[in-house]
Design a protein around this motif. Structure first.
Motif, mmCIF file in Angstrom:
data_model
loop_
_atom_site.group_PDB
_atom_site.id
_atom_site.type_symbol
_atom_site.label_atom_id
_atom_site.label_comp_id
_atom_site.label_asym_id
_atom_site.label_seq_id
_atom_site.Cartn_x
_atom_site.Cartn_y
_atom_site.Cartn_z
ATOM 1 N N GLN A 19 24.042 9.628 -2.465
ATOM 2 C CA GLN A 19 23.225 8.427 -2.598
ATOM 3 C C GLN A 19 21.863 8.729 -3.220
ATOM 4 O O GLN A 19 21.017 7.832 -3.325
ATOM 5 C CB GLN A 19 23.021 7.787 -1.226
ATOM 6 N N GLU A 20 21.643 9.964 -3.627
ATOM 7 C CA GLU A 20 20.381 10.346 -4.247
ATOM 8 C C GLU A 20 20.570 11.694 -4.927
ATOM 9 O O GLU A 20 21.534 12.413 -4.666
ATOM 10 C CB GLU A 20 19.266 10.444 -3.203
ATOM 11 N N MET A 21 19.617 12.040 -5.820
ATOM 12 C CA MET A 21 19.590 13.361 -6.427
ATOM 13 C C MET A 21 18.127 13.816 -6.461
ATOM 14 O O MET A 21 17.445 13.704 -7.466
ATOM 15 C CB MET A 21 20.178 13.319 -7.848
ATOM 16 N N ALA A 76 16.379 15.928 -9.280
ATOM 17 C CA ALA A 76 16.243 15.381 -10.628
ATOM 18 C C ALA A 76 14.906 14.675 -10.800
ATOM 19 O O ALA A 76 14.298 14.203 -9.832
ATOM 20 C CB ALA A 76 17.381 14.419 -10.922
ATOM 21 N N ILE A 77 14.468 14.577 -12.060
ATOM 22 C CA ILE A 77 13.257 13.812 -12.325
ATOM 23 C C ILE A 77 13.528 12.343 -11.986
ATOM 24 O O ILE A 77 14.687 11.904 -11.967
ATOM 25 C CB ILE A 77 12.788 13.985 -13.784
ATOM 26 N N PRO A 78 12.495 11.553 -11.700
ATOM 27 C CA PRO A 78 12.702 10.179 -11.212
ATOM 28 C C PRO A 78 13.579 9.308 -12.104
ATOM 29 O O PRO A 78 14.277 8.416 -11.606
ATOM 30 C CB PRO A 78 11.271 9.635 -11.138
ATOM 31 N N ALA A 79 13.579 9.546 -13.416
ATOM 32 C CA ALA A 79 14.359 8.703 -14.323
ATOM 33 C C ALA A 79 15.849 8.717 -13.988
ATOM 34 O O ALA A 79 16.557 7.743 -14.263
ATOM 35 C CB ALA A 79 14.149 9.149 -15.768
ATOM 36 N N ARG A 139 20.287 4.417 -10.528
ATOM 37 C CA ARG A 139 21.084 3.929 -9.395
ATOM 38 C C ARG A 139 22.587 4.077 -9.653
ATOM 39 O O ARG A 139 23.399 3.181 -9.381
ATOM 40 C CB ARG A 139 20.761 2.456 -9.091
ATOM 41 N N LEU A 140 22.977 5.222 -10.163
ATOM 42 C CA LEU A 140 24.380 5.435 -10.514
ATOM 43 C C LEU A 140 25.299 5.372 -9.303
ATOM 44 O O LEU A 140 26.486 5.045 -9.429
ATOM 45 C CB LEU A 140 24.541 6.787 -11.218
ATOM 46 N N TRP A 141 24.783 5.683 -8.111
ATOM 47 C CA TRP A 141 25.629 5.655 -6.911
ATOM 48 C C TRP A 141 26.024 4.245 -6.501
ATOM 49 O O TRP A 141 26.871 4.073 -5.637
ATOM 50 C CB TRP A 141 24.912 6.341 -5.743
ATOM 51 N N ASP A 142 25.414 3.246 -7.135
ATOM 52 C CA ASP A 142 25.788 1.855 -6.843
ATOM 53 C C ASP A 142 26.958 1.378 -7.710
ATOM 54 O O ASP A 142 27.479 0.279 -7.496
ATOM 55 C CB ASP A 142 24.599 0.919 -7.080
ATOM 56 N N LEU A 143 27.371 2.181 -8.679
ATOM 57 C CA LEU A 143 28.393 1.761 -9.633
ATOM 58 C C LEU A 143 29.793 2.142 -9.175
ATOM 59 O O LEU A 143 29.976 3.075 -8.386
ATOM 60 C CB LEU A 143 28.134 2.387 -11.008
ATOM 61 N N ASP A 144 30.754 1.451 -9.723
ATOM 62 C CA ASP A 144 32.162 1.793 -9.550
ATOM 63 C C ASP A 144 32.579 2.598 -10.778
ATOM 64 O O ASP A 144 32.650 2.062 -11.885
ATOM 65 C CB ASP A 144 33.007 0.519 -9.420
#
Length: 477
Positions: A181-183, A186-189, A194-199
């Motif tokens: 749910q986070e990385m 990684a830099i903030p960009a 919000r890739l973890w919200d995708l299917d």
């Protein structure tokens, strides 16, 4: 990888750190490489690889009995071995030193570099003391509080996809993919996508390139192998549509990891990287240094050695080996001027094309794509002057992949009789092995620095100045 049918748990006292992110423990004479431990601790471990005929076993810490003063709470729950053990699971890889204070990480990495140089490189302890008294340097010491804590440094991140289509990462030495749910590394960009919200159904791998200069982000999507072209295209376009709705939409491209083919779906299939004096186009999955400060830190260190030693004068003949998109080639061209010459060699066809675009205005640069040892070989045109004589370089930057240069490259490079080599390495063991090959050919380390460009992991970057020793041997064996 061995998969035991039942998990065996032991209590051990942890010994010294080893290369690869482990510490060494022993049980009834058996060596066990333990992850998520700190030297001196007493811990409970779960064996993860323990075949009876194995030379050594592997294990993860599940409980700390006596903690080191350098132990801290892991900043990333998904990568924390203790929390994973409590839920009877495994931690993701990629932050295996996150339970150690930043000071403790630097000390352990310094110990690893020293041990590899002594054991594999053949250097005496006194020689290492003289070369490496500073130890591994913290490049984030003057950053923001998060950066000082070792967070927000990665400009390149690779993700896997869980069977249910969620973004994830692999557990260490496992095919198991765990959702995230986070990385935080990684830099903030990257987090802002919000890739973890995708299917990600239909996608096998996701790569993100987010330049530290704030220019456009690129998301690469590799469809699941075996999908029809139509289904793969639909999966990529579906994700691209979601990302296009973001306040700052990234470029999105379909990607084939097997041949690095890139098909831009929205935006462009490359990113723009910059240093103080140069701009670089880097296509798709082409190589670029990962830490946001690495390009400056490494070029300053490597070229600093060569400039201080007087090896980069106007008109000098130099080489950049494993040159990538031209990170070192560009400042080398500046240093030798229009009367000098730079041979830039890169094995990847795509990255070599980027280098040609990036250096097209530098007429003193010759860019060749191919294997370094072949291009430097005695039958190669690039290894000879226009008059047909054997080419001898004034200086060389050598920045091989993680596996190191190897014996064949060292032999071919030594045959060109350069005056000095700035060797940039991301693996202490490979670097130490190459140092031994160079030593057998009559070379020595004159200067050495190491940088923590991979906080919370076991990786460390070294930059060394190699010069011919007084007495030369005749072989690299």
């Amino acid at each position: 990888m061995s998969e035991p049918t039942s998990t065996t748990r032991l209590t051990v006292t942890v010994g010294p750190v080893a290369h690869g992110g482990h510490c060494v423990a022993r049980h009834e004479g058996r060596v066990i490489f333990v992850r998520h431990a700190i030297p001196g601790e007493t811990v409970e471990i779960a064996l993860t690889e323990n075949d009876d005929d194995a030379k050594f076993w592997r294990a993860d810490v599940t409980r700390v009995v006596e903690a080191s003063p350098e132990r801290v709470e892991h900043f990333w729950p998904e990568a924390d071995a203790l929390r994973a053990a409590a839920r009877h699971g495994s931690p993701i890889g990629g932050a295996e030193f996150g339970h150690i204070s930043r000071k403790g990480q630097l000390e352990l990495k310094t110990a690893v570099v020293r041990e590899q140089l002594e054991r594999l490189g053949g250097l005496s302890s006194d020689s290492v003391d003289a070369l490496f008294s500073v130890g591994v340097e913290d490049v984030d010491a003057k950053g923001t509080p998060d950066q000082q804590a070792g967070l927000g440094w990665r400009t390149r991140v690779g993700f896997a996809v869980t069977p249910s289509g969620k973004l994830g990462m692999h557990a260490h030495r496992s095919h198991t993919i765990l959702p995230i749910q986070e990385m935080p590394l990684a830099i903030p960009a990257v987090d802002e996508l919000r890739l973890w919200d995708l299917d990600f159904t239909g996608i096998d791998r996701v790569e993100v390139a987010a330049p530290a200069n704030g220019s456009g982000v690129l998301v690469l999507l590799a469809p699941v192998h075996g999908l029809s072209d139509k289904a793969a295209g639909s999966a990529v376009k579906r994700i691209a549509r979601f990302l296009a709705a973001l306040p700052t939409p990234p470029s999105v491209a379909r990607w084939n990891p097997e041949n690095s083919a890139i098909e831009a779906v929205s935006g462009r299939g490359w990113v723009k990287e910059t240093t103080d004096d140069h701009e670089f186009r880097v296509t798709g999955d082409g190589f670029w240094q990962i830490h946001r400060m690495a390009p400056k830190v490494l070029t300053d260190a490597a070229l600093g050695y060569l400039l201080q030693g007087g090896y980069l004068n106007d008109g000098a003949d130099v080489a950049d080996l494993y040159a990538g998109a031209g990170l070192f080639t560009a400042p080398l061209a500046d240093a030798v001027g229009s009367d000098g010459s730079v041979l830039s060699v890169e094995g990847s066809p795509g990255t070599s094309r980027d280098a040609r675009k990036n250096l097209h205005a530098s007429e003193q640069v010759e860019i060749l794509q191919g294997r370094v040892e072949k291009i430097l070989g005695t039958q190669s045109r690039a290894s000879h002057t226009e008059a047909g004589q054997r080419r001898h370089f004034d200086a060389v930057v050598l920045d091989p992949p993680r596996a190191g240069a190897g014996k064949a490259v060292v032999r071919a490079l030594v045959a060109t009789a350069p005056k000095a080599i700035a060797y940039v390495s991301c693996d202490p063991a490979a670097f130490a092995r190459d140092v031994k090959y160079f030593a057998n050919a009559g070379w020595k380390i004159e200067k050495l620095r190491a940088f923590d460009l991979y906080p919370h992991t076991h990786h460390v970057e070294t930059v060394a100045l190699l010069v011919p020793a007084t007495a030369k041997a005749s072989t690299t064996d």
